[in-house]
Motif scaffolding. Structure first.
Motif, short mmCIF file in Angstrom:
data_model
loop_
_atom_site.label_atom_id
_atom_site.label_comp_id
_atom_site.label_asym_id
_atom_site.label_seq_id
_atom_site.Cartn_x
_atom_site.Cartn_y
_atom_site.Cartn_z
N ARG A 29 -57.96 11.43 29.34
CA ARG A 29 -58.92 10.54 28.68
C ARG A 29 -59.98 11.31 27.90
O ARG A 29 -60.56 10.80 26.96
N ALA A 30 -60.23 12.56 28.31
CA ALA A 30 -61.23 13.38 27.64
C ALA A 30 -60.64 14.14 26.46
O ALA A 30 -61.31 15.00 25.88
N GLY A 31 -59.40 13.87 26.11
CA GLY A 31 -58.79 14.52 24.97
C GLY A 31 -57.91 15.69 25.32
O GLY A 31 -57.49 16.44 24.45
N GLY A 32 -57.64 15.86 26.59
CA GLY A 32 -56.77 16.96 27.02
C GLY A 32 -55.30 16.58 26.92
O GLY A 32 -54.95 15.51 26.42
N PRO A 33 -54.46 17.44 27.40
CA PRO A 33 -53.02 17.17 27.35
C PRO A 33 -52.64 15.99 28.23
O PRO A 33 -53.27 15.74 29.25
N ARG A 34 -51.62 15.26 27.81
CA ARG A 34 -51.18 14.08 28.54
C ARG A 34 -49.85 14.35 29.22
O ARG A 34 -49.09 15.17 28.78
N GLY A 35 -49.61 13.65 30.29
CA GLY A 35 -48.34 13.77 31.01
C GLY A 35 -48.53 14.34 32.41
O GLY A 35 -49.50 15.05 32.69
N VAL A 36 -47.58 14.00 33.25
CA VAL A 36 -47.66 14.42 34.65
C VAL A 36 -47.52 15.93 34.79
O VAL A 36 -48.14 16.54 35.65
N ARG A 37 -46.73 16.56 33.92
CA ARG A 37 -46.53 18.00 34.07
C ARG A 37 -47.84 18.78 33.87
O ARG A 37 -47.98 19.88 34.38
N TRP A 38 -48.79 18.21 33.16
CA TRP A 38 -50.07 18.88 32.94
C TRP A 38 -50.97 18.77 34.16
O TRP A 38 -52.03 19.41 34.20
N ALA A 39 -50.57 18.00 35.14
CA ALA A 39 -51.35 17.90 36.39
C ALA A 39 -50.94 18.96 37.40
O ALA A 39 -51.54 19.07 38.46
N ILE A 40 -49.95 19.77 37.07
CA ILE A 40 -49.47 20.78 38.01
C ILE A 40 -50.54 21.84 38.29
O ILE A 40 -50.77 22.21 39.44
N LEU A 41 -51.21 22.32 37.26
CA LEU A 41 -52.25 23.32 37.49
C LEU A 41 -53.43 22.76 38.29
O LEU A 41 -53.90 23.43 39.21
N PRO A 42 -53.93 21.54 37.98
CA PRO A 42 -54.99 21.00 38.85
C PRO A 42 -54.52 20.78 40.29
O PRO A 42 -55.29 21.00 41.23
N MET A 43 -53.26 20.39 40.48
CA MET A 43 -52.73 20.24 41.84
C MET A 43 -52.73 21.59 42.56
O MET A 43 -53.13 21.68 43.73
N SER A 96 -56.88 23.08 25.28
CA SER A 96 -56.20 22.15 24.36
C SER A 96 -56.99 21.98 23.07
O SER A 96 -56.43 21.97 21.98
N ARG A 97 -58.30 21.87 23.21
CA ARG A 97 -59.15 21.72 22.02
C ARG A 97 -59.15 22.99 21.16
O ARG A 97 -59.13 22.91 19.94
N VAL A 98 -59.17 24.13 21.81
CA VAL A 98 -59.13 25.40 21.07
C VAL A 98 -57.80 25.53 20.35
O VAL A 98 -57.75 25.94 19.18
N ALA A 99 -56.72 25.16 21.01
CA ALA A 99 -55.39 25.25 20.39
C ALA A 99 -55.28 24.29 19.20
O ALA A 99 -54.69 24.64 18.16
N ARG A 100 -55.85 23.09 19.32
CA ARG A 100 -55.82 22.14 18.20
C ARG A 100 -56.66 22.63 17.04
O ARG A 100 -56.30 22.45 15.87
N ALA A 101 -57.78 23.25 17.33
CA ALA A 101 -58.67 23.75 16.28
C ALA A 101 -58.03 24.93 15.54
O ALA A 101 -58.29 25.14 14.36
N ALA A 102 -57.20 25.68 16.23
CA ALA A 102 -56.57 26.85 15.61
C ALA A 102 -55.42 26.46 14.68
O ALA A 102 -55.03 27.25 13.84
N ARG A 103 -54.91 25.25 14.82
CA ARG A 103 -53.80 24.81 13.95
C ARG A 103 -54.26 24.51 12.59
O ARG A 103 -55.01 24.16 11.99
#
Length: 103
Positions: A29-43, A96-103
């Protein structure tokens, strides 16, 4: 290890999964990556925090309850797990924001 210890580890693993999914949803919701696989690191961060607080440091704060024959400080453990998951999710949002800004 006694079966009660495995039950406690499984309970903490389930807690880490829930905290990671919650943090991942907040990050999405804050503009980060979406999807369950992106919850692996927080888990993972949540589970590691539970391990360090409960097992390695043996910190105790607040009320303790007996869970599978062990004295567990549930409020502290869940709080630390959630904070660790949210911190990792915040790092993912920033990356994610840094990667988007670099594109």
């Amino acid at each position: 290890m006694p079966p009660e210890a495995y039950a406690l580890v499984a309970t903490f693993a389930a807690t880490a999964v829930v905290c990671g999914l919650l943090a991942g949803a907040i990050a999405a919701r804050a503009g980060g990556p979406r999807g369950v696989r992106w919850a692996i690191l927080p888990m993972t961060a949540s589970f590691v925090a539970l391990y360090w607080v409960g097992h390695r440091l043996a910190l105790v704060a607040g009320p303790q309850v007996e869970l599978f024959g062990f004295q567990v400080s549930v409020v502290l453990d869940v709080g630390v797990a959630l904070i660790a998951a949210l911190a990792m999710a915040a790092v993912q949002v920033a990356a994610s924001r840094v990667a988007r800004a670099a594109r």
